[in-house]
Design an enzyme around this catalytic site. Structure first.
Site, PDB file in Angstrom:
ATOM      1  N   GLY A   1      -1.296  -9.667  -4.291  1.00  0.00           N
ATOM      2  CA  GLY A   1      -1.156  -8.640  -3.243  1.00  0.00           C
ATOM      3  C   GLY A   1      -2.445  -8.385  -2.491  1.00  0.00           C
ATOM      4  O   GLY A   1      -2.603  -7.346  -1.854  1.00  0.00           O
TER       5      GLY A   1
ATOM      6  N   GLU B   1     -10.398   5.786   5.591  1.00  0.00           N
ATOM      7  CA  GLU B   1     -11.243   5.298   4.480  1.00  0.00           C
ATOM      8  C   GLU B   1     -10.752   3.961   3.929  1.00  0.00           C
ATOM      9  O   GLU B   1     -11.542   3.075   3.619  1.00  0.00           O
ATOM     10  CB  GLU B   1     -11.239   6.350   3.352  1.00  0.00           C
ATOM     11  CG  GLU B   1     -12.106   6.005   2.183  1.00  0.00           C
ATOM     12  CD  GLU B   1     -13.570   5.850   2.570  1.00  0.00           C
ATOM     13  OE1 GLU B   1     -14.213   6.856   2.860  1.00  0.00           O
ATOM     14  OE2 GLU B   1     -14.077   4.706   2.609  1.00  0.00           O
TER      15      GLU B   1
ATOM     16  N   LYS C   1      -6.598  -1.482   9.345  1.00  0.00           N
ATOM     17  CA  LYS C   1      -7.885  -1.822  10.005  1.00  0.00           C
ATOM     18  C   LYS C   1      -7.692  -2.414  11.385  1.00  0.00           C
ATOM     19  O   LYS C   1      -8.548  -2.261  12.253  1.00  0.00           O
ATOM     20  CB  LYS C   1      -8.716  -2.770   9.127  1.00  0.00           C
ATOM     21  CG  LYS C   1      -7.992  -4.008   8.657  1.00  0.00           C
ATOM     22  CD  LYS C   1      -7.687  -3.945   7.187  1.00  0.00           C
ATOM     23  CE  LYS C   1      -6.593  -4.929   6.835  1.00  0.00           C
ATOM     24  NZ  LYS C   1      -6.416  -5.111   5.410  1.00  0.00           N
TER      25      LYS C   1
ATOM     26  N   LYS D   1     -13.053  -5.095  10.039  1.00  0.00           N
ATOM     27  CA  LYS D   1     -13.765  -4.129   9.193  1.00  0.00           C
ATOM     28  C   LYS D   1     -15.206  -3.990   9.662  1.00  0.00           C
ATOM     29  O   LYS D   1     -15.762  -2.886   9.680  1.00  0.00           O
ATOM     30  CB  LYS D   1     -13.702  -4.584   7.732  1.00  0.00           C
ATOM     31  CG  LYS D   1     -12.280  -4.503   7.163  1.00  0.00           C
ATOM     32  CD  LYS D   1     -12.164  -5.249   5.853  1.00  0.00           C
ATOM     33  CE  LYS D   1     -10.776  -5.139   5.251  1.00  0.00           C
ATOM     34  NZ  LYS D   1     -10.561  -6.079   4.148  1.00  0.00           N
TER      35      LYS D   1
ATOM     36  N   ASP E   1      -9.777 -10.397   9.422  1.00  0.00           N
ATOM     37  CA  ASP E   1      -9.755  -9.157   8.643  1.00  0.00           C
ATOM     38  C   ASP E   1     -11.180  -8.595   8.491  1.00  0.00           C
ATOM     39  O   ASP E   1     -11.430  -7.416   8.752  1.00  0.00           O
ATOM     40  CB  ASP E   1      -9.119  -9.449   7.267  1.00  0.00           C
ATOM     41  CG  ASP E   1      -9.090  -8.237   6.377  1.00  0.00           C
ATOM     42  OD1 ASP E   1      -8.212  -7.382   6.584  1.00  0.00           O
ATOM     43  OD2 ASP E   1      -9.951  -8.133   5.486  1.00  0.00           O
TER      44      ASP E   1
ATOM     45  N   GLY F   1     -11.290  -1.474   0.875  1.00  0.00           N
ATOM     46  CA  GLY F   1     -10.239  -1.054  -0.083  1.00  0.00           C
ATOM     47  C   GLY F   1     -10.568   0.291  -0.710  1.00  0.00           C
ATOM     48  O   GLY F   1     -10.652   1.307  -0.019  1.00  0.00           O
TER      49      GLY F   1
ATOM     50  N   VAL G   1       0.834  -1.216   0.000  1.00  0.00           N
ATOM     51  CA  VAL G   1       0.000   0.000   0.000  1.00  0.00           C
ATOM     52  C   VAL G   1       0.868   1.265   0.000  1.00  0.00           C
ATOM     53  O   VAL G   1       0.578   2.231  -0.708  1.00  0.00           O
ATOM     54  CB  VAL G   1      -0.995  -0.003   1.188  1.00  0.00           C
ATOM     55  CG1 VAL G   1      -1.898   1.223   1.137  1.00  0.00           C
ATOM     56  CG2 VAL G   1      -1.853  -1.271   1.180  1.00  0.00           C
TER      57      VAL G   1
ATOM     58  N   VAL H   1     -11.557  -0.067   5.331  1.00  0.00           N
ATOM     59  CA  VAL H   1     -12.726  -0.923   5.061  1.00  0.00           C
ATOM     60  C   VAL H   1     -13.073  -0.833   3.584  1.00  0.00           C
ATOM     61  O   VAL H   1     -13.271   0.260   3.045  1.00  0.00           O
ATOM     62  CB  VAL H   1     -13.959  -0.463   5.891  1.00  0.00           C
ATOM     63  CG1 VAL H   1     -15.164  -1.355   5.608  1.00  0.00           C
ATOM     64  CG2 VAL H   1     -13.646  -0.447   7.379  1.00  0.00           C
TER      65      VAL H   1
HETATM   66  N1  HSE Z   1      -6.519  -8.863   2.900  1.00  0.00           N
HETATM   67  C1  HSE Z   1      -7.512  -7.850   2.711  1.00  0.00           C
HETATM   68  C2  HSE Z   1      -8.582  -8.399   1.780  1.00  0.00           C
HETATM   69  C3  HSE Z   1      -6.867  -6.630   2.135  1.00  0.00           C
HETATM   70  O1  HSE Z   1      -8.350  -9.434   1.155  1.00  0.00           O
HETATM   71  O2  HSE Z   1      -9.661  -7.819   1.682  1.00  0.00           O
HETATM   72  C4  HSE Z   1      -7.724  -5.414   2.127  1.00  0.00           C
HETATM   73  O3  HSE Z   1      -8.077  -5.012   3.417  1.00  0.00           O
END
Ligand code: HSE
Length: 402
Positions: A182, A124, A100, A200, A196, A129, A12, A127
């Site tokens: 990525g 921003e 996050k 979020k 993850d 992307g 990022v 959550v």
């Molecule tokens: N690993 C996370 C996903 C990255 O796959 O959504 C973005 O937050």
């Protein structure tokens, strides 16, 4: 000139530098002044990198530089990121982040710190992307009482389930591809076990309630137990399997929050959110449903959201853009009273016991016949769990149905 520092030169971080470079005229015009990266903080050196001259290893250099007004914290993790963010906000420097984990854990506290120091903590990119969901909830939807958020907030697991269902790919092969692109977290368990998405959802639920919803209180199930047979039964039932998050306000002001794979009817808008894309349905009491859709992971979409926050900070020098999230703990209700139908995959020949346990359910058949599928009537989640415990080894797997 608005000089910024980028903390972390990973996927990022390098994206933030690239977005600022490639869209500089556009970004600077909207920010009202030229935006430039002055420092990039990382533990590593990057010999030969075009931005090698901006790499620094000492955070204090950034903190003490009065020219730097905004920091992009894209390091991830809690450890140093928390300390750096606190110190920057205390020094009146705004922080924009994609982190996050840190936002879910300390968001409310860091927001208060930003208010106290007349600067901003913006998140921003944490959550969805590149989807502008935080800004939508914080500003475009302020006339609403938000009643629910339902969505797909993890790109990696959506990518894996899409590839398994549509291309017959194996779980591990699809995960490997998501990592190569990525999308996945450094430790992909955070994606596939649901952490993850849970973080979020904690952030969105906190914005929905205005109080703090701890990720640790959210019921969480990952996608690791989903088999190709489950995907096949979903197809037979005209549904798809999606990694969902659900947050719902109850009448008493508490919230029910859950992260789990669901079977979603093919006609539902979230059923068409495939690959790395995320989609969130926000239900407001005046508006009804509004759907937000876009790339939920990846270098440039995520970086674009971070840079949009930088522009927002630049447009509000010396002012905090209000965010409705305080430190009081929200009451998180147990999901056992929630009513829905369930899919059960059971050992072949279990039809009689399933019909007895779930009268009015219906069997699903697929070719092969090593197991069988069953859809229960709508019932309370707690009752379903109790029935499954009674059925013991006959149950091979189960999924909620949206
Ligand atoms: N690993 C996370 C996903 C990255 O796959 O959504 C973005 O937050």
């Amino acid at each position: 000139m608005i000089k910024i520092a980028v903390l972390g030169y990973g996927v990022v971080g390098s994206g933030v530098v690239e977005v600022i470079e490639r869209n500089n005229a556009e970004i600077s015009r909207k920010a009202g002044d030229e935006v430039a990266v002055k420092y990039i903080l990382d533990l590593r050196d990057f010999p030969g990198d075009p931005h090698e001259d901006k790499i620094v290893h000492d955070f204090d250099m950034i903190l003490k530089d009065p020219e730097v007004s905004v920091l992009c914290e894209v390091m991830g993790g809690v450890g140093p990121a928390y300390q750096y963010t606190k110190r920057a906000l205390e020094a009146g420097k705004s922080v924009c982040t994609s982190n996050k984990e840190l936002v879910a854990l300390h968001g409310a506290e860091l927001l208060e710190l930003a208010v106290a120091n007349r600067c901003n903590y913006m998140f921003e990119a944490s959550v969805g992307g590149g989807i502008p969901i935080i800004r939508a909830v914080n500003s475009a939807l302020t006339a609403e009482r938000i009643q629910a958020v339902t969505g797909i907030l993890n790109g990696t697991t959506n990518y894996i389930l899409t590839k398994m269902a549509k291309e017959g790919m194996d779980y591990s092969q699809a995960l490997k591809q998501a990592q190569e692109l990525g999308y996945a977290e450094r430790n992909p368990e955070a994606d596939v076990e649901g952490w993850d998405a849970c973080r979020k959802l904690a952030i969105l639920s906190s914005l929905m309630t205005g109080k703090n919803v701890s990720a640790g209180k959210i019921r969480m199930e990952g996608i690791t137990k989903i088999s190709k047979a489950d995907l096949e039964y979903a197809r037979v039932a005209k549904m798809v399997v999606k990694p969902l998050v659900l947050g719902k306000m109850l009448e008493d002001g508490s919230v029910v929050a859950m992260v789990a794979p669901f079977m979603v009817p093919e006609g539902h808008p979230l059923a068409r959110v495939d690959d790395v894309f995320n989609g969130v349905l926000v239900t407001g009491n005046m508006l009804g449903d509004a759907m937000f859709y876009g790339r939920g992971a990846g270098k440039l979409p995520t970086a674009s959201a971070v840079v949009a926050d930088v522009v927002d900070c630049a447009k509000h020098p010396g002012k905090t853009v209000w965010c409705f999230w305080n430190q009081e703990e929200a009451s998180v209700a147990d999901s056992s009273q929630t009513r829905r139908a369930f899919f059960v995959r059971a050992a072949a020949g279990s039809q009689d016991v399933l019909e007895k346990a779930f009268p009015e359910g219906r069997a699903l058949l697929r070719s092969g016949g090593e197991d069988m599928g069953f859809i229960t009537p709508v019932m309370k989640e707690g009752e379903f769990d109790a029935k499954c415990a009674e059925l013991g080894d006959a149950v091979l797997g189960c999924l909620r149905i949206l």
